[in-house]
Design an enzyme around this catalytic site. Structure first.
Site, PDB file in Angstrom:
ATOM      1  N   THR A   1       0.829  -1.211   0.000  1.00 15.55           N
ATOM      2  CA  THR A   1       0.000   0.000   0.000  1.00 15.55           C
ATOM      3  C   THR A   1       0.856   1.251   0.000  1.00 15.55           C
ATOM      4  OG1 THR A   1      -1.421   1.316   1.453  1.00 15.55           O
ATOM      5  CG2 THR A   1      -0.137  -0.358   2.523  1.00 15.55           C
TER       6      THR A   1
ATOM      7  N   TYR B   1      -1.268   0.338  10.407  1.00 16.87           N
ATOM      8  CA  TYR B   1      -1.573  -0.375   9.154  1.00 16.87           C
ATOM      9  C   TYR B   1      -0.386  -0.276   8.197  1.00 16.87           C
ATOM     10  CZ  TYR B   1      -3.509  -1.139   4.475  1.00 16.87           C
ATOM     11  OH  TYR B   1      -3.714  -1.569   3.181  1.00 16.87           O
TER      12      TYR B   1
HETATM   13  N1  NAD Z   1      -8.781  -1.450  -1.143  1.00 20.85           N
HETATM   14  C1  NAD Z   1      -7.759  -0.624  -1.298  1.00 20.85           C
HETATM   15  O1  NAD Z   1      -7.907   0.514  -1.780  1.00 20.85           O
HETATM   16  C2  NAD Z   1      -6.352  -1.071  -0.910  1.00 20.85           C
HETATM   17  C3  NAD Z   1      -5.301  -0.145  -1.031  1.00 20.85           C
HETATM   18  C4  NAD Z   1      -4.027  -0.559  -0.690  1.00 20.85           C
HETATM   19  C5  NAD Z   1      -3.793  -1.863  -0.278  1.00 20.85           C
HETATM   20  N2  NAD Z   1      -4.832  -2.725  -0.156  1.00 20.85           N
HETATM   21  C6  NAD Z   1      -4.549  -4.096   0.300  1.00 20.85           C
HETATM   22  O2  NAD Z   1      -5.171  -5.000  -0.604  1.00 20.85           O
HETATM   23  C7  NAD Z   1      -5.582  -6.177   0.083  1.00 20.85           C
HETATM   24  C8  NAD Z   1      -7.035  -6.456  -0.224  1.00 20.85           C
HETATM   25  O3  NAD Z   1      -7.822  -5.349   0.170  1.00 20.85           O
HETATM   26  P1  NAD Z   1      -9.406  -5.354   0.001  1.00 20.85           P
HETATM   27  O4  NAD Z   1      -9.832  -3.943  -0.115  1.00 20.85           O
HETATM   28  O5  NAD Z   1      -9.759  -6.342  -1.028  1.00 20.85           O
HETATM   29  O6  NAD Z   1      -9.830  -5.878   1.445  1.00 20.85           O
HETATM   30  P2  NAD Z   1     -10.968  -6.939   1.847  1.00 20.85           P
HETATM   31  O7  NAD Z   1     -11.203  -6.725   3.301  1.00 20.85           O
HETATM   32  O8  NAD Z   1     -12.116  -6.839   0.933  1.00 20.85           O
HETATM   33  O9  NAD Z   1     -10.247  -8.321   1.601  1.00 20.85           O
HETATM   34  C9  NAD Z   1      -9.389  -8.914   2.555  1.00 20.85           C
HETATM   35  C10 NAD Z   1      -9.685 -10.397   2.602  1.00 20.85           C
HETATM   36  O10 NAD Z   1      -8.786 -11.006   3.548  1.00 20.85           O
HETATM   37  C11 NAD Z   1      -9.533 -11.879   4.376  1.00 20.85           C
HETATM   38  N3  NAD Z   1      -8.860 -11.953   5.674  1.00 20.85           N
HETATM   39  C12 NAD Z   1      -8.742 -10.966   6.601  1.00 20.85           C
HETATM   40  N4  NAD Z   1      -8.112 -11.436   7.692  1.00 20.85           N
HETATM   41  C13 NAD Z   1      -7.823 -12.735   7.452  1.00 20.85           C
HETATM   42  C14 NAD Z   1      -7.181 -13.746   8.202  1.00 20.85           C
HETATM   43  N5  NAD Z   1      -6.741 -13.526   9.462  1.00 20.85           N
HETATM   44  N6  NAD Z   1      -7.029 -14.961   7.657  1.00 20.85           N
HETATM   45  C15 NAD Z   1      -7.506 -15.223   6.394  1.00 20.85           C
HETATM   46  N7  NAD Z   1      -8.120 -14.301   5.637  1.00 20.85           N
HETATM   47  C16 NAD Z   1      -8.289 -13.075   6.161  1.00 20.85           C
HETATM   48  C17 NAD Z   1     -10.906 -11.259   4.477  1.00 20.85           C
HETATM   49  O11 NAD Z   1     -11.913 -12.175   4.853  1.00 20.85           O
HETATM   50  C18 NAD Z   1     -11.106 -10.712   3.064  1.00 20.85           C
HETATM   51  O12 NAD Z   1     -11.700 -11.671   2.219  1.00 20.85           O
HETATM   52  C19 NAD Z   1      -5.270  -5.933   1.553  1.00 20.85           C
HETATM   53  O13 NAD Z   1      -4.057  -6.564   1.841  1.00 20.85           O
HETATM   54  C20 NAD Z   1      -5.126  -4.427   1.653  1.00 20.85           C
HETATM   55  O14 NAD Z   1      -4.253  -4.058   2.683  1.00 20.85           O
HETATM   56  C21 NAD Z   1      -6.101  -2.357  -0.456  1.00 20.85           C
END
Ligand code: NAD
Length: 337
Positions: free
Chosen positions: A118, A142
């Protein structure tokens, strides 16, 4: 032979879009997810293994049984505010969880990893656009947990040859144009779905944090990347690793920022609703401007974001109406233009 890819967090927003594209490209995604913020219904292109990312023994068993050619690691907690109040959760899931995954991969000789990092690892940048060499000074747990995960990956590469592509996303936006999957977070903090909620009458108004920033319209600027562009970058990163490419860290952004007011205007234009806005003070620690220099991703992966903000809003709007109802502008904070 169809190559298998283990997708941790594949039941979530970005992971599910990547699974759809993986399947389309002829790979077999296997989702590993505890469904804490994800959705069982988002797992449509391969099997779901329910498990926690901190469960090293289970991960090792799954990797040994499935023999995936690579892991895409999305599973994480990703709420900045929550990370400040409950840092222990972030060090546990994002920190210890990533460590468990790396150990399981090392033990099973799975040596290709694509990681969801990120722009939060950069903290408050001292110059724009942000390139990969910018100082990494995260300002919340985070961002710190993701930077630590990246550092673990670097050292596992150096010592054990576990290569990784760390993709530093800026703001993911949009949805699958077919509406098979999209953004659905129980605790939504992302700007576009929050504004769409106003248009659908699910929220009375949108809070605009700060309108006195040194930006052209006074509101904060972020770099919004379509989730399908992010998915394309994962395929390019996978091809890079399978071809024996080096470990790299890359920004995924458009190279262009949009202000909160511009995003509201884009939503108004797409939905035909006037959005109620409430101006509230700046949030402490919020950088006023964040946008990526995406040139290294283009050089290394031949990847460039293709879809502009307007397409992301259109796709998100289609999904949002399908998922959350069609009472457009009826009540709440949107009214017909
Ligand atoms: N959405 C954004 O704009 C953004 C920006 C930068 C980075 N990210 C990164 O991208 C990734 C996905 O983000 P997202 O927006 O799809 O989030 P999201 O919450 O929709 O997806 C995360 C997934 O991880 C699973 N998860 C969480 N904790 C867990 C655990 N302990 N064991 C197993 N599974 C687990 C959740 O059930 C979920 O399905 C993350 O790593 C996030 O940090 C997202």
């Amino acid at each position: 032979m169809t190559l298998k890819i283990l997708v941790t967090g594949g039941a979530g927003y970005i992971g599910s879009h990547c699974c759809k594209l993986l399947a389309k490209q002829g790979y077999a995604p296997i989702v590993y997810d505890n469904l804490s913020t994800g959705h069982r219904g988002f797992v449509q292109w391969g099997k779901l293994v329910e498990g926690d990312i901190r469960d090293k023994a289970r991960l090792e068993a799954v990797l040994a049984a499935e023999q995936p050619v690579a892991v895409m690691h999305f599973a994480a907690l990703a709420l900045v505010g929550e990370s400040v109040c409950h840092p222990e959760r972030y060090w546990s899931v994002n920190g210890a969880g990533t460590y468990a995954l790396l150990e399981a991969m090392r033990k099973t000789d799975c040596n290709n990893l694509i990681f969801s990092s990120t722009c939060a690892i950069y903290g408050k940048p001292d110059k724009l656009p942000i390139d990969e060499g910018a100082p990494k000074v995260p300002i919340n747990p985070y961002g710190a947990s993701k930077l630590t995960a990246e550092m673990m990956m670097e050292s596992f590469d150096r010592a054990h040859g576990l290569r990784s592509v760390r993709l530093r996303y800026f703001n993911a936006a949009g949805a699958d144009p077919d509406c098979d999957v999209g953004e659905d977070h129980e605790s939504e903090t992302h700007l576009i779905p929050l504004i769409l909620d106003v248009a659908l009458g699910r929220r009375p108004e949108i809070s605009v944090f700060g309108n006195d920033y040194p930006t052209p319209d006074g509101t904060a600027i972020r770099d919004y990347v379509h989730v399908l562009d992010i998915a394309e970058a994962h395929i390019a990163a996978l091809d890079h690793l399978i071809a024996g490419g080096e470990t790299i860290a890359l920004n995924l952004g458009t190279g262009r920022g949009a202000s909160v007011s511009e995003v509201v205007a884009a939503v108004e234009s797409v939905t035909g609703c006037l959005i109620n806005k409430v101006h509230v003070p700046r949030r402490p620690g919020d950088p006023h401007e964040l946008w990526a220099d995406p040139m290294l991703a283009e050089e290394k992966l031949k990847w460039r974001a293709q879809k502009p903000l307007e397409i992301a809003v259109e796709d998100a709007w289609r999904w949002h109406q399908m998922r959350f109802g069609k009472e457009v502008c009826k009540e709440g904070g949107g009214r017909r233009m």
